[in-house]
Each structure stands twice: as structure tokens, then as C-alpha cells.
Scaffold this motif. Structure first.
Motif, PDB file in Angstrom:
ATOM      1  N   LYS A 338      -6.656  -8.258   7.611  1.00  0.00           N
ATOM      2  CA  LYS A 338      -6.325  -9.311   6.645  1.00  0.00           C
ATOM      3  C   LYS A 338      -5.615  -8.751   5.426  1.00  0.00           C
ATOM      4  O   LYS A 338      -4.669  -9.356   4.909  1.00  0.00           O
ATOM      5  CB  LYS A 338      -7.611 -10.037   6.207  1.00  0.00           C
ATOM      6  N   PHE A 339      -6.055  -7.578   4.964  1.00  0.00           N
ATOM      7  CA  PHE A 339      -5.382  -6.979   3.813  1.00  0.00           C
ATOM      8  C   PHE A 339      -3.922  -6.670   4.153  1.00  0.00           C
ATOM      9  O   PHE A 339      -3.016  -6.954   3.357  1.00  0.00           O
ATOM     10  CB  PHE A 339      -6.093  -5.692   3.373  1.00  0.00           C
ATOM     11  N   LEU A 340      -3.703  -6.091   5.311  1.00  0.00           N
ATOM     12  CA  LEU A 340      -2.349  -5.679   5.694  1.00  0.00           C
ATOM     13  C   LEU A 340      -1.400  -6.876   5.822  1.00  0.00           C
ATOM     14  O   LEU A 340      -0.278  -6.848   5.315  1.00  0.00           O
ATOM     15  CB  LEU A 340      -2.393  -4.892   7.003  1.00  0.00           C
ATOM     16  N   VAL A 341      -1.853  -7.940   6.519  1.00  0.00           N
ATOM     17  CA  VAL A 341      -0.931  -9.055   6.766  1.00  0.00           C
ATOM     18  C   VAL A 341      -0.931 -10.094   5.652  1.00  0.00           C
ATOM     19  O   VAL A 341       0.106 -10.681   5.343  1.00  0.00           O
ATOM     20  CB  VAL A 341      -1.222  -9.751   8.121  1.00  0.00           C
ATOM     21  N   ASP A 342      -2.094 -10.335   5.040  1.00  0.00           N
ATOM     22  CA  ASP A 342      -2.182 -11.413   4.047  1.00  0.00           C
ATOM     23  C   ASP A 342      -1.806 -10.964   2.635  1.00  0.00           C
ATOM     24  O   ASP A 342      -1.264 -11.751   1.859  1.00  0.00           O
ATOM     25  CB  ASP A 342      -3.598 -12.002   4.012  1.00  0.00           C
ATOM     26  N   LYS A 343      -2.091  -9.706   2.311  1.00  0.00           N
ATOM     27  CA  LYS A 343      -1.895  -9.256   0.933  1.00  0.00           C
ATOM     28  C   LYS A 343      -0.792  -8.200   0.779  1.00  0.00           C
ATOM     29  O   LYS A 343      -0.034  -8.241  -0.188  1.00  0.00           O
ATOM     30  CB  LYS A 343      -3.215  -8.710   0.378  1.00  0.00           C
ATOM     31  N   TYR A 344      -0.727  -7.270   1.712  1.00  0.00           N
ATOM     32  CA  TYR A 344       0.229  -6.172   1.532  1.00  0.00           C
ATOM     33  C   TYR A 344       1.628  -6.556   2.036  1.00  0.00           C
ATOM     34  O   TYR A 344       2.585  -6.587   1.263  1.00  0.00           O
ATOM     35  CB  TYR A 344      -0.267  -4.906   2.227  1.00  0.00           C
ATOM     36  N   PHE A 345       1.740  -6.894   3.327  1.00  0.00           N
ATOM     37  CA  PHE A 345       3.059  -7.231   3.879  1.00  0.00           C
ATOM     38  C   PHE A 345       3.386  -8.718   3.727  1.00  0.00           C
ATOM     39  O   PHE A 345       4.549  -9.098   3.630  1.00  0.00           O
ATOM     40  CB  PHE A 345       3.130  -6.840   5.358  1.00  0.00           C
TER      41      PHE A 345
END
Length: 461
Positions: A338-345
Motif C-alpha cells: 500500500k505504501f508503494l502504490v498508494d503513497k510513493y508511486f
């Protein structure tokens, strides 16, 4: 007279002032002071309802059945199609003839009234919830996704293969499966259970191994059907029975199969934008979300690709995982994804080249001997939608992985033989249909995008 669909009326396929016949169900009914009755009818062909104007003076008597009808009743209507003077609707029918076909026996108990219901309420009435706008829209989009998938692969010369639902193999090499037994009643009325096939068999968790055999003969194949996972996971992302598209491509590597996926996803989403725009607009209005622009943006960009090692680096730099962790020891969980797709990228991503210890035995070992040529595709707010890999075509490497994972090598005899007789590099993937529909529609719970959800302790319909 041949009946017409409400969808065709709103697509301007029916001439104004034509005499038409419509069949459907009553959504709403309103009386007016001017001796007119207004009935909103839907037939499931689209999200629109069609207003029927009934002049009570034209009815045979004041006790005509339509007077007593309620929402949920099915009706047959004949009348003249006209342009509506009401700015909130485009068309209406001035009734000549109207009959109730099927009655709602207990109107006060009818659970699909015209008011808005919670998704939790609708799950208690899976047999009736298709009558609501939201489930109707989901169902039409689901149907379009099915059609577009078959259309894409047909146009690209893939062959559909029926993989078995009953299997003796666990494709993933781990996890719980549903056992299939034969039952027979004895004289004492007690059930006895036996292995009908002479050995223990299960409901399939994947058709991949089966269609690999056909890929090694027909080159380009796919299978599409229900699969079963006996995981005790009652979450918004998991089902015990769900639909999986699985594709295998011979003479291919990881890059080749990822290219196929990108083309396929864009084909599906473009098809939905072209054919289900009104359904998408309904979701935009319901969820106050710009779904159509999200899907259009998807068409204009390629999915970003990163290595698993780089994903770990990003998570460390942002203090999502401990900095002194060894990347080969960290298996990504939902919070990481979730961090990678929702917040970072903030967009769909492909993570590739995972440590072999996290992945099944059939994935091809990379030259570093530590990772495999595997990938997961993650979508915002959903997580993993697609998983795939280049398959291990080298028998020595395959056997070593089977041994490392402590699997019974004799269970995979026929699968291993594919590596003896004209082996080729080949790749494939599996797409979870319900998760893709969640992304397209904005629906947050996977139980709402399949007609009759099967989850732990729930198989009521």
C-alpha cells in the motif's frame, strides 16, 4: 409486438413516436393529482429507468391491477415513446396497455426498496441484490470484462483451454486446499466419504500447470474459470472461490509476458470506457470519485517497473521497514504494498525478481541463483492483481527447487516430463478477475463484485 430494451431506447435506436413494448420491473411508483400514475421501470439492460405515464381514465376500471402494484413487480407495457418534458429524463412512454406479470407477495417485507441500502444489507440478499443500481452496474461491467478478455485473446491468436477443476496437485506447493470426496448414504442414513478417484483430490487453486502442457504444443493458450483457496481469510480482498484468468506463452521470457499484460489491461479498460460509460458515471456519482479519468490515465501510460531489491530500498529510506534488514529476508506484506502504490508511486507498479524463498517451485531461477524471474502487479487501493513469472524449463533446476521445498517429486512426474520432450522457455501469469473489477468500479469489498460470494462460514446462496 417485439419488446425493446431500455438501453436501445436511450441509445436512440428507437424512433420517437413509435409504439413500443417494454418488459421489466417497477422501481418507483408515484400518483399525481391530475389522475396520472408515474411508474419508473428498469429491465437491467442499462442503469437508466424509463418513466411510464399511466392515465387512470384509460384503465378498464379503478381496481386495475397496476393501481395495486408495488416496487419489485414485473410488468408488461405497450405505449408511445415520446421525448420527456421533464429535464431530469430524456424519454417516457405514454401507456396504451399495461399488465402486472409477477407480484411482490409481501410488499412490506420486500428488501430491495427504492431507498439506498448499505452493501452489508445487500449481501444478506444476494439473490435479490442484482435489482439495485449498484449491483446492476457491477454485473454489466463484469460481463463486459469477461467478453473483452476473450475478445483480446481471440484477436491475438490464443487458444482457450479448459483446465480441470478437480486436481491432485497443489500448484503453489503450499497452502490449504478443499478436498473432494464421494459420499454415499448407508442404510443407517449416515454418510460415508470415500476417494472417488482412488486417491486424494482437491478443488484447484490454479490451472497453470495444466495449461503449461498445452502451451508446449499450441504456443499461446489461456484458461478462465473459478479457483478455490481454503484460506481462513475473511477480508475485503479475499474469497474462497473466485475467478482467475491464467495465460501461458511459449518461446517467451519475463519481458514478453509483461508486454502481453500491458496490452491486455489497456484493451479491457478501453472496452469498458467505450461500452459501460453510464455504469462508470453511476460509480463516479455514488463514490464522488473521478473513475473515468483514472481509467483514461491508465491507457496513456505504461505500468512502472521496479526490482524487488529497489522496492526494499524505498521502504527502508522511508522507514517503513528497519534499515538494517537484509532484503532477501523481507517478504512484502499488504502495508508495504500500500505504501508503494498508494503513497510513493501513486500509480500501478510491477515489482519483479523476487527472492526464490518467497515463490513457488516452478519459477525460473535468475543468474544470481538467489532470485526468480517473477513479478507481481500492484494497483492503488487494491494491492496485487496479477502475479506471474517465466517458468523454469530446465529439469535440473526444477527438480532442485521441488526438493528444496520438500514437495513429493512423484506428484509432478507428468509436469517434469514437459522438460524432457522438447522443452522451451515459456512464461505466464494469473489475473484475479474480482480485484480488477474492484479497481475499475471503485468498489471496496471483493464480496460485492462477485454474484454469490463464498467466504469462511458463508455459502448461503
Amino acid at each position: 409486438m417485439k419488446s425493446v430494451s431500455i438501453k436501445d431506447i436511450f441509445k436512440n435506436k428507437i424512433l420517437i413516436n413509435s409504439i413500443v413494448k417494454v418488459q421489466g420491473w417497477i422501481k418507483n411508483k408515484r400518483n399525481s393529482k391530475s389522475n396520472l400514475l408515474f411508474i419508473d421501470v428498469y429491465d437491467g439492460s442499462c442503469v437508466n429507468t424509463l418513466q411510464i405515464i399511466v392515465n387512470k381514465n384509460l384503465l378498464v376500471n379503478k381496481n386495475h391491477e397496476i393501481i395495486k402494484s408495488t416496487p419489485g413487480c414485473s410488468v408488461y407495457v405497450e405505449g408511445r415513446l415520446v421525448s420527456s418534458l421533464n429535464t431530469k429524463q430524456k424519454f417516457e412512454i405514454h401507456m396504451y396497455k399495461i399488465n402486472v406479470i409477477g407480484w411482490v407477495k409481501k410488499p412490506d417485507l420486500y428488501p430491495m426498496s427504492s431507498k439506498r441500502h448499505s452493501m452489508e444489507h445487500l449481501r444478506n440478499f444476494a439473490h435479490l441484490r442484482p435489482r439495485t443500481n449498484i449491483i446492476g452496474c457491477i454485473s454489466r461491467i463484469r460481463s463486459s470484462v469477461f467478453y473483452s478478455i476473450h475478445d483480446f485473446f481471440h484477436k491475438n491468436n490464443y487458444h482457450w483451454v479448459a483446465s480441470p477443476i478437480i486436481t491432485s496437485l497443489n500448484t503453489e506447493g503450499a497452502g490449504d486446499m478443499f478436498s473432494v470426496k464421494y459420499s454415499k448414504k448407508k442404510e443407517n442414513k449416515k454418510l460415508t466419504y470415500k476417494n472417488f478417484f482412488g486417491k486424494e483430490v482437491f478443488l484447484t487453486v490454479s490451472g497453470q500447470l495444466s495449461i503449461e502442457a498445452y502451451a508446449c504444443a499450441l504456443s499461446k493458450v489461456y484458461t478462465f474459470g473459478p479457483i478455490f483457496r481454503a484460506e481462513n481469510s475473511n477480508t475485503t480482498r479475499h474469497l474462497s472461490e473466485f475467478w482467475m484468468l491464467e495465460v501461458e506463452l511459449a518461446f517467451s521470457n519475463l519481458n514478453n509476458i509483461i508486454e502481453v499484460i500491458q496490452k491486455m489491461l489497456k484493451y479491457i479498460i478501453n472496452f469498458i470506457l467505450q461500452n459501460n460509460k453510464n455504469d462508470l458515471r453511476f460509480f463516479e456519482k455514488t463514490f464522488h470519485d473521478n473513475i473515468i479519468n483514472k481509467l483514461k490515465n491508465f491507457l496513456e501510460t505504461n505500468i512502472k517497473r521496479i526490482n524487488y531489491k529497489d522496492a526494499i530500498k524505498i521502504l527502508k529510506e522511508n522507514k517503513i521497514i528497519e534499515k538494517d534488514s537484509i532484503y532477501l529476508d523481507i517478504e512484502l506484506n499488504l502495508d508495504h504494498e500500500k505504501f508503494l502504490v498508494d503513497k510513493y508511486f501513486k500509480q500501478p507498479i510491477i515489482i519483479q525478481n523476487y527472492p526464490k524463498s518467497f515463490k513457488p517451485f516452478y519459477m525460473r531461477i535468475n543468474s544470481d541463483k538467489k532470485t526468480v524471474a517473477a513479478f507481481d502487479i500492484l494497483f492503488p487501493k487494491i494491492g496485487e492483481i496479477i502475479g506471474g513469472s517465466q517458468r523454469e524449463e530446465r529439469i535440473l533446476y526444477l527438480d532442485k527447487r521441488i526438493q528444496e521445498l520438500k514437495l513429493n517429486i512423484n506428484d509432478y512426474t507428468w509436469y517434469r516430463e514437459l522438460r524432457f520432450y522438447g522443452t522451451v522457455p515459456h512464461s505466464g501469469f494469473g489475473l484475479g478477475l474480482e480485484r480488477l473489477i474492484m479497481y475499475i468500479t471503485g468498489i471496496k469489498n471483493i464480496k460485492d463484485v462477485i454474484p454469490f460470494p463464498r467466504t469462511p462460514k458463508n455459502a448461503n446462496f
